[in-house]
Enzyme design. Structure first.
Site: not given
Length: 151
Positions: A62, A65
């Protein structure tokens, strides 16, 4: 005839879902603990006295992330012994998302030293905002005395 066939199909699907759910709920504790250990990266020394903990639930693929990863690593290094930092990949461990009630990643959860959840943040959060939130929560995280780096 059609009503009977549809009813039988609904019953079969329902029974299958029930047993699938029942089986995962009855999973052995040591088995689920192994899953948790394999998918949670814990940063920092956890053998000393209890310290506040920051847990991020996200995924290694992600983009926000990935942006958080160096921040978590900096916090881990700079506040070693003062703050525990953990990352749980919810794509690799979807049960963790359910267990923590995660709907959006990344989600950061702030815990006090006793393990009580104090605050949740969703999305990217800069390092200075993480440190400010700890201070706002009444838990100023201070660098160990031997640390030479600036926040």
């Amino acid at each position: 005839k059609l009503v009977i066939v549809v009813t039988v199909l609904i019953v079969i699907v329902g029974v299958t879902l029930y047993f699938t759910t029942y089986r995962s709920a009855k999973q052995a504790p040591e088995e689920s603990a192994n899953v948790r250990v394999r998918t949670m990266k814990i940063y920092g020394d956890t053998k000393k006295r209890p310290v506040p903990r920051l847990v991020e639930l996200g995924a290694d693929r992600c983009i926000p992330c990935k942006m958080m990863a160096p921040i978590l690593e900096q916090l881990r290094k700079e506040y070693s012994g003062k703050l525990q930092v953990a990352f749980i990949d919810v794509w690799k461990n979807p049960d963790a998302a359910k267990r923590y009630g995660i709907r959006v990643i990344p989600t950061q959860i702030f815990y006090d030293a006793s393990g009580k959840e104090l605050f949740r943040h969703v999305g990217f959060i800069p390092k200075r905002d993480i440190l400010a939130k700890w201070k706002e929560l009444g838990i100023p995280i201070e660098k160990p005395r031997n640390s030479k780096e600036n926040p």
